[in-house]
Design an enzyme around this catalytic site. Structure first.
Site, PDB file in Angstrom:
ATOM      1  CB  CYS A  78     -16.262  16.972   0.492  1.00 49.41           C
ATOM      2  SG  CYS A  78     -15.327  16.263   1.988  1.00 49.41           S
TER       3      CYS A  78
HETATM    4  N1  NAD Z   1     -13.636  17.404   6.313  1.00 49.72           N
HETATM    5  C1  NAD Z   1     -14.340  16.482   6.040  1.00 49.72           C
HETATM    6  O1  NAD Z   1     -15.523  16.390   6.247  1.00 49.72           O
HETATM    7  C2  NAD Z   1     -13.880  15.327   4.870  1.00 49.72           C
HETATM    8  C3  NAD Z   1     -14.776  14.187   4.591  1.00 49.72           C
HETATM    9  C4  NAD Z   1     -14.101  13.088   3.874  1.00 49.72           C
HETATM   10  C5  NAD Z   1     -12.807  13.428   3.391  1.00 49.72           C
HETATM   11  N2  NAD Z   1     -12.220  14.304   3.572  1.00 49.72           N
HETATM   12  C6  NAD Z   1     -10.891  14.363   2.785  1.00 49.72           C
HETATM   13  O2  NAD Z   1      -9.807  14.017   3.892  1.00 49.72           O
HETATM   14  C7  NAD Z   1      -8.566  14.861   3.623  1.00 49.72           C
HETATM   15  C8  NAD Z   1      -8.201  15.640   5.004  1.00 49.72           C
HETATM   16  O3  NAD Z   1      -9.380  16.788   5.108  1.00 49.72           O
HETATM   17  P1  NAD Z   1      -9.389  17.304   6.534  1.00 49.72           P
HETATM   18  O4  NAD Z   1     -10.873  18.094   6.464  1.00 49.72           O
HETATM   19  O5  NAD Z   1      -9.373  16.292   7.788  1.00 49.72           O
HETATM   20  O6  NAD Z   1      -8.303  18.553   6.693  1.00 49.72           O
HETATM   21  P2  NAD Z   1      -7.937  19.343   7.715  1.00 49.72           P
HETATM   22  O7  NAD Z   1      -7.140  20.419   7.354  1.00 49.72           O
HETATM   23  O8  NAD Z   1      -8.929  19.542   8.680  1.00 49.72           O
HETATM   24  O9  NAD Z   1      -6.623  18.737   8.522  1.00 49.72           O
HETATM   25  C9  NAD Z   1      -5.635  18.345   7.820  1.00 49.72           C
HETATM   26  C10 NAD Z   1      -4.359  18.279   8.710  1.00 49.72           C
HETATM   27  O10 NAD Z   1      -3.284  17.827   8.034  1.00 49.72           O
HETATM   28  C11 NAD Z   1      -2.118  18.591   8.314  1.00 49.72           C
HETATM   29  N3  NAD Z   1      -1.079  18.328   7.547  1.00 49.72           N
HETATM   30  C12 NAD Z   1      -0.801  18.985   6.413  1.00 49.72           C
HETATM   31  N4  NAD Z   1       0.268  18.533   5.697  1.00 49.72           N
HETATM   32  C13 NAD Z   1       0.481  17.634   6.235  1.00 49.72           C
HETATM   33  C14 NAD Z   1       1.982  16.842   6.108  1.00 49.72           C
HETATM   34  N5  NAD Z   1       2.558  16.903   5.270  1.00 49.72           N
HETATM   35  N6  NAD Z   1       2.327  16.077   7.249  1.00 49.72           N
HETATM   36  C15 NAD Z   1       1.470  16.069   8.424  1.00 49.72           C
HETATM   37  N7  NAD Z   1       0.405  16.726   8.615  1.00 49.72           N
HETATM   38  C16 NAD Z   1       0.032  17.581   7.392  1.00 49.72           C
HETATM   39  C17 NAD Z   1      -2.541  19.891   8.629  1.00 49.72           C
HETATM   40  O11 NAD Z   1      -1.723  20.857   9.504  1.00 49.72           O
HETATM   41  C18 NAD Z   1      -4.032  19.741   9.234  1.00 49.72           C
HETATM   42  O12 NAD Z   1      -4.007  19.816  10.620  1.00 49.72           O
HETATM   43  C19 NAD Z   1      -8.975  15.681   2.646  1.00 49.72           C
HETATM   44  O13 NAD Z   1      -8.471  14.971   1.283  1.00 49.72           O
HETATM   45  C20 NAD Z   1     -10.172  15.639   2.486  1.00 49.72           C
HETATM   46  O14 NAD Z   1     -11.095  15.992   1.178  1.00 49.72           O
HETATM   47  C21 NAD Z   1     -12.852  15.323   4.370  1.00 49.72           C
END
Ligand code: NAD
Length: 447
Positions: free
Chosen positions: A277
């Site tokens: 982030c």
């Molecule tokens: N990790 C954090 O602390 C956090 C906090 C706030 C916001 N975010 C935001 O949330 C979003 C997700 O982040 P995350 O950390 O959960 O990511 P992550 O990598 O942990 O998980 C994402 C998942 O999405 C899956 N994926 C990718 N493309 C896909 C598709 N087309 N269809 C279905 N599944 C798909 C991947 O296989 C993975 O399991 C990002 O935009 C991130 O910036 C993350």
């Protein structure tokens, strides 16, 4: 069916929990959210393109530290949660939240490929009356300019046939107090009906929902929050550099400033910023503003200072070795903590990776220990951690504390290591030991 009738039908299904909820992307954000919907009494379909993630969850395991395996197991066996890589299961959903990655490309531009692919999957399976909410962090305009046209490509109209909103995820992995349920959720819809439906959806499982008047406002809320953090961390890192030059203890200054009961918020300096982030999100805003011919000066400056911190740490290691007539080349360095922050197992964008790379480029032999990260993969190769022992601490010419995990015994580190470069001020107040302590900023001192 009229738009109003469709809306009332969906609201009723949310109210009586007969709505089926889809979550796309079962990672740090999506899996906890899916579990909150399950907890609220919904049947949830989690769709992820990763067969590995799907298989793991269906076997009752959890790959996300904040979600206990027992919770997943219970949800799977009770039939209230299913993880699948089969896109057509999205057809069954009444509402879908998208939580897929939004990384940056090598040139630091937004990489929207995951969002676009999720949007296309929904469009292929969409039906009238569906609610779609994007949660992935992104630039202002994404929901309206990118998601809406993709969803409408199959002939459905947003605000008439389907409801579309943006609601930023604010999860803070490893936070023992604030989790998905008790962190207020901001929601901005394309139309008033969109925001009404999306708010009702989240109000079913999250304590406080905060409606705003547009998806752009909701998108910018998230970027403001994380830019605020990046800029303040940049400021405090620069204060640390200033303190070093002034010979003043930065921690003393910050802790004393934090006694002011108003008008000051405490941020602490460190070896750099990490995670999915803080280092990335401000660049989404900077990119968008570049398209409008505006240069985001605060973001650019904070990014420059924060990304320089690993170099600063390596210089501290180099100076400390120099003081005992050693070169970095050929020296043995033990890095303590590779996760990007305390008490989590995530190494994405961690400054530890930069510190290790910079030390190795200068010819050091680097090992690491992290109680949360036994091994990690970087650019195709796996790096394994070592066990922490007195011998290991004595093996190192210098120990560098990057992540301040709470379970670490820093007294032991100070007792056995020769040099400790402490980027987190965790050795303050310990009994003096064998080690020469080198703080992130200000002159060398002994513990
Ligand atoms: N990790 C954090 O602390 C956090 C906090 C706030 C916001 N975010 C935001 O949330 C979003 C997700 O982040 P995350 O950390 O959960 O990511 P992550 O990598 O942990 O998980 C994402 C998942 O999405 C899956 N994926 C990718 N493309 C896909 C598709 N087309 N269809 C279905 N599944 C798909 C991947 O296989 C993975 O399991 C990002 O935009 C991130 O910036 C993350």
């Amino acid at each position: 069916m009229s738009t109003d009738a469709m809306k009332q039908q969906l609201l009723a299904k949310i109210q009586d929990r007969s709505a089926v909820i889809g979550v796309i992307g079962l990672g740090y954000v999506g899996l906890p959210l899916a579990m909150e919907f399950v907890h609220a009494g919904f049947r949830v379909i989690g769709y992820d393109v990763s067969e590995r993630v799907v298989d793991l969850l269906m076997a009752g395991s959890s790959h996300i530290q904040d979600v206990p395996a027992a919770q997943v197991r219970e949800a799977v066996t009770s039939g209230s949660f299913v993880a699948t890589a089969v896109e057509s299961r999205l057809k069954e959903c009444d509402a879908i939240s998208i939580a897929v990655p939004t990384p940056l490309s090598k040139t630091r531009d937004p990489d929207m490929a995951y969002v676009l692919s999720a949007a296309d999957a929904i469009a292929r399976q969409a039906h009238p009356g569906l609610c779609v909410v994007l949660e992935s962090t992104t630039y202002p305009g994404t929901t309206r300019e990118l998601l809406q046209p993709r969803l409408e490509a199959m002939g459905l109209t947003v605000g008439t046939d389907i409801f579309v909103a943006f609601s930023p995820e604010r999860v803070d992995p490893g936070n023992p107090v604030y989790q998905t349920k008790n962190t207020p959720k901001v929601v901005g819809g394309i139309t008033p009906a969109c925001v009404e439906v999306a708010c009702a959806l989240y109000a079913s499982c999250i304590d406080t929902v905060v409606p705003v008047t547009s998806p752009e406002a909701a998108e910018l809320v998230k970027l403001l929050e994380n830019t605020f953090r990046a800029v303040n961390i940049g400021l405090v890192n620069e204060i640390a550099i200033m303190c070093d030059k002034l010979g003043v203890d930065v921690w003393e200054v910050i802790n004393a400033a934090a006694t002011k009961p108003f008008g000051f918020m405490k941020f602490t300096p460190g070896p750099g910023i990490g995670g999915h982030c803080i280092p990335l999100d401000p660049h989404y805003l900077a990119w968008k503003m570049r398209t409008l011919n505006y240069k985001t000066r605060f973001i650019d400056l904070a990014s420059e200072i924060n990304s320089h911190m690993p170099e600063w740490v390596v210089q501290k290691v180099s100076d400390a070795l120099n003081d005992v007539r050693k070169a970095v080349r050929g020296s043995r360095v033990l890095v303590l903590g590779v996760a990007y922050k305390r008490d989590i197992d995530d190494v994405r964008e961690s400054p530890a990776l930069d510190v290790i790379r910079l030390l190795e480029e200068r010819g050091a032999h680097v090992e690491y220990y992290d109680p949360f990260v036994a091994e990690f993969r970087e650019e195709g190769h796996v790096r394994k951690g070592v066990e922490l022992s007195d011998e290991m601490l004595r093996w190192a010419d210098a120990v560098v504390i990057i992540t301040d995990h709470k379970s670490m015994d820093y007294q032991r580190v100070v007792d056995h290591a020769a040099i400790v470069v402490d980027t987190r001020n965790v050795t303050a107040g310990l009994t003096p030991g064998r080690a020469t302590i080198v703080p992130l900023a200000s002159r060398t001192r002994s513990a």
